[in-house]
Design an enzyme around this catalytic site. Structure first.
Site, PDB file in Angstrom:
ATOM      1  CE1 TYR A 164     -13.204   5.376   8.076  1.00  0.00           C
ATOM      2  CE2 TYR A 164     -10.796   5.534   7.703  1.00  0.00           C
ATOM      3  CZ  TYR A 164     -12.087   5.772   7.313  1.00  0.00           C
ATOM      4  OH  TYR A 164     -12.621   6.551   6.303  1.00  0.00           O
ATOM      5  NE  ARG A 189      -2.596  12.105   4.842  1.00  0.00           N
ATOM      6  CZ  ARG A 189      -2.733  10.924   4.615  1.00  0.00           C
ATOM      7  NH1 ARG A 189      -2.060  10.013   5.064  1.00  0.00           N
ATOM      8  NH2 ARG A 189      -3.803  10.739   3.526  1.00  0.00           N
ATOM      9  CG  ASP A 249      -3.305   6.820   6.727  1.00  0.00           C
ATOM     10  OD1 ASP A 249      -3.264   7.346   5.588  1.00  0.00           O
ATOM     11  OD2 ASP A 249      -3.828   5.710   7.001  1.00  0.00           O
ATOM     12  CG  HIS A 264      -1.113  10.085  -1.435  1.00  0.00           C
ATOM     13  ND1 HIS A 264      -1.466  10.685  -0.889  1.00  0.00           N
ATOM     14  CD2 HIS A 264      -1.294   8.531  -0.982  1.00  0.00           C
ATOM     15  CE1 HIS A 264      -2.021  10.396   0.256  1.00  0.00           C
ATOM     16  NE2 HIS A 264      -1.793   8.907   0.146  1.00  0.00           N
ATOM     17  CG  ASP A 304      -1.694   1.101   1.366  1.00  0.00           C
ATOM     18  OD1 ASP A 304      -2.250   1.793   0.240  1.00  0.00           O
ATOM     19  OD2 ASP A 304      -2.406   1.388   2.228  1.00  0.00           O
ATOM     20  CG  ASN A 363      -7.365   2.394  11.016  1.00  0.00           C
ATOM     21  OD1 ASN A 363      -8.246   2.397  11.980  1.00  0.00           O
ATOM     22  ND2 ASN A 363      -7.405   1.780   9.853  1.00  0.00           N
ATOM     23  CG  HIS A 364      -4.045   0.432   8.731  1.00  0.00           C
ATOM     24  ND1 HIS A 364      -4.927   1.277   8.543  1.00  0.00           N
ATOM     25  CD2 HIS A 364      -2.873   0.769   7.767  1.00  0.00           C
ATOM     26  CE1 HIS A 364      -4.515   2.395   7.667  1.00  0.00           C
ATOM     27  NE2 HIS A 364      -3.427   1.863   7.091  1.00  0.00           N
ATOM     28  CD  GLU A 385      -6.422   9.863   5.140  1.00  0.00           C
ATOM     29  OE1 GLU A 385      -6.751   9.952   3.812  1.00  0.00           O
ATOM     30  OE2 GLU A 385      -6.403   9.168   5.794  1.00  0.00           O
TER      31      GLU A 385
HETATM   32  C1  NOJ Z   1      -4.876   6.738   3.547  1.00  0.00           C
HETATM   33  C2  NOJ Z   1      -3.959   6.801   2.487  1.00  0.00           C
HETATM   34  O1  NOJ Z   1      -3.896   8.296   1.883  1.00  0.00           O
HETATM   35  C3  NOJ Z   1      -4.020   5.798   1.405  1.00  0.00           C
HETATM   36  O2  NOJ Z   1      -3.029   6.006   0.396  1.00  0.00           O
HETATM   37  C4  NOJ Z   1      -4.065   4.556   2.172  1.00  0.00           C
HETATM   38  O3  NOJ Z   1      -3.948   3.429   0.930  1.00  0.00           O
HETATM   39  C5  NOJ Z   1      -4.746   4.436   3.023  1.00  0.00           C
HETATM   40  N1  NOJ Z   1      -4.954   5.511   4.092  1.00  0.00           N
HETATM   41  C6  NOJ Z   1      -4.799   2.982   3.833  1.00  0.00           C
HETATM   42  O4  NOJ Z   1      -3.691   2.819   4.453  1.00  0.00           O
END
Ligand code: NOJ
Length: 550
Positions: free
Chosen positions: A213, A207, A209, A316, A68, A110-111, A251
């Site tokens: 959640y 940031r 992310d 992105h 990812d 979150n993960h 975010e």
């Molecule tokens: C948000 C990020 O901007 C995105 O690129 C990512 O795939 C998701 N979080 C999950 O990690």
């Protein structure tokens, strides 16, 4: 005017900066292995400084299987060796600071990746043990059923069965990204430790992310829960206790009324993205009407004094269409993603320039809005030269291709063999590196890059853009968007023609009768304002910023 060359001791610095978003991997490869690296980024700091931006947001650069693009973190307190060493990262932060440029990184909490030691430990530990309890497990996949699936292109469920643990684990994103369990205080502690690690190294903020959640509860959609806000307040308290002038940027891809909860009473995040505004800028330009923009700003509640919106045109990810109505989404797809390959999850995987058909007036117009709307603007790397995309690369990789520095091999990004590059650079006839690159645009005085430098320089001269209030003026001609920004003694009137054809509009400006608006790009006086409607004429997509002197 913001001073360059030093970091100011200002708790509200995030209101005045201009953020440049980049991935280390995509920027400049200093050692010829096909991946951009921190040493390369340091080499390109002159470029970033000359662009005029004052803050760099770097996408995840931690050890990761990169399924990812690094948002699948395998170790929060290390560097992916592809991008260099920890010392290289420290040097980069120091070099950026020396130039007065702040650095924000990612806190993706979150993960984690399923390769993170915490997850490997959890799946091998007995059910109910403290180690297992770092993630969210269940014996069935029938819990939290009201939570939507975010990555609809790839995932069919938010649960995946783990054959080692013999239980299902919860994940809001890819199946290889198990969600951490924030009901376990040890998780919050572990995350705080990672946060402190980077603050001690000197990063200026994070940031946060995927922050809506963190916590899940049955019978809810598992987003924006009060328990999630309680965790955020805890993180913020820890941040403020030991550090000064730092930033949390939320975010939270949510409607304005939900996003503003992430500011708390000024005790959660300092900033949050305005996700709903962004697609409405594209809608307004395509429909040639200011209504989508005015409406969403009307629905945007006031935020605490110390807080700030982050605004952007592209990033992105896919251009997300989660925060629009079904009708608006259909409209956006037909207007901007005619070919289904351009669509990704609930959005459009294209870059700014191709979305706007590489029209220079349209690109200037939307940037004119970005740099004059309330909030702190974010420029996505490459958009300052009008880079294109490659929608055939899969996932969102088409907007993550190598930065185009010159017409040399690999666009001047890397000396590696072409096949070794992390991604092919763009080579098409419209946006390929042979035609769109930094070197060429520096030689050309009327290039987009030169224009971007000018508008950024202008914006930085007036605090009103980052800090001022917003008031719409609504001329009868709806193709014209007009708004006043006001801060202390600075008043700026911004007017923009959202249409492809020339327009004129009559603006009600009588409160400034007797004053002479100065057009700020050329510093030329327009005609004096009086009690009668003020007539302005526009070229297609033309816009003006007028200074109305006290
Ligand atoms: C948000 C990020 O901007 C995105 O690129 C990512 O795939 C998701 N979080 C999950 O990690």
């Amino acid at each position: 005017m913001t001073q360059s060359g030093e970091i100011q001791d200002d708790p509200f610095w995030y209101k005045d900066v201009i953020i440049y978003q980049l991935h280390v991997k995509t920027f400049y490869d200093s050692n010829g292995d096909g991946y951009g690296d921190f040493a390369g980024l340091i080499e390109k700091l002159d470029y970033i400084e000359e662009l005029g931006v004052t803050c760099i947001w770097i996408l995840p650069f931690y050890p990761s299987p990169l399924r990812d693009d690094g948002y699948d973190i395998a170790d929060y307190v290390n560097i992916n060796p592809l991008y260099g060493s920890m010392q290289d990262a420290k040097n980069f932060i120091k070099e950026a600071h020396r130039r007065g440029i702040r650095v924000i990184t990612e806190l993706v909490i979150n993960h984690t990746s399923d390769q993170h030691a915490w997850f490997q430990r959890a799946r091998h530990a007995p059910a109910g043990s403290p180690e297992r309890d770092f993630y969210v497990w269940s014996d069935t996949a029938e819990k939290f059923e009201d939570a939507r699936i975010i990555f609809i292109d790839t995932e069919a469920s938010n649960w995946t069965f783990d054959s080692v643990a013999k239980q299902y684990y919860w994940h809001r994103f890819f199946a290889h990204q198990p969600d951490l369990n924030f009901d376990n205080p040890a998780v919050t502690e572990a995350v705080l430790e990672a946060m402190r690690y980077w603050l001690d190294i000197g990063v200026d903020g994070f940031r946060l992310d995927a922050i809506p959640y963190l916590i899940e509860r049955d019978g809810t959609n598992c987003e924006n829960l009060p328990e999630t806000h309680a965790i955020l307040k805890q993180l913020r308290t820890a941040l403020d206790a030991d550090y000064k002038n730092k930033l949390f940027l939320a975010e939270a891809n949510q409607w304005p009324a939900d996003v503003i909860q992430y500011f708390g009473d000024g005790d959660e995040c300092h900033m949050a993205y305005h996700f709903p505004l962004m697609p409405r800028i594209f809608m307004a330009v395509h429909q040639q009407t200011r209504l989508p923009i005015v409406e969403i700003m009307r629905q945007t509640p006031a935020i605490p004094e110390s807080c700030q919106w982050a605004i952007f045109l592209r990033n992105h990810d896919e251009l997300t269409l989660e925060m629009v109505t079904d009708e608006e989404r259909d409209y956006m797809y037909s207007a901007y993603a005619e070919n289904p390959i351009m669509r990704c999850n609930v959005g459009i995987r294209r870059r700014l320039a191709p979305l706007l058909e590489n029209s220079r007036p349209r690109i200037e117009l939307v940037n004119g809005l970005l740099f004059s709307f309330p909030g702190t603007p974010i420029v996505y790397y490459g958009d300052e030269i009008g880079m294109g995309d490659n929608v055939y690369l899969g996932d969102r990789n088409g907007v993550r291709t190598p930065m185009q520095w010159s017409s040399d091999r690999n666009g001047g990004f890397s000396k590696a063999q072409f096949a070794q590059l992390y991604s092919p650079p763009l080579m098409d006839a419209v946006s390929g590196y042979q035609v769109v690159n930094v070197e060429g645009q520096l030689m050309d005085k009327s290039s987009l890059l030169r224009w971007m430098r000018r508008i950024i320089r202008l914006r930085k001269q007036y605090k009103v853009f980052g800090r001022g209030t917003l008031e719409f003026i609504e001329p009868a001609n709806r193709k014209i968007l007009a708004y006043v920004r006001q801060y202390e003694s600075q008043t700026v009137l911004c007017v923009a023609n959202l249409s492809w054809s020339p327009q004129s509009a009559e603006l009600e400006l009588s409160r400034w009768a007797g004053k002479t608006p100065i057009e700020m790009f050329g510093m030329e006086a327009f005609h004096e304002i009086d009690e009668t409607p003020y007539v302005v004429t526009f070229a297609p997509y033309g816009f003006y910023w007028f200074l109305i002197e006290k």
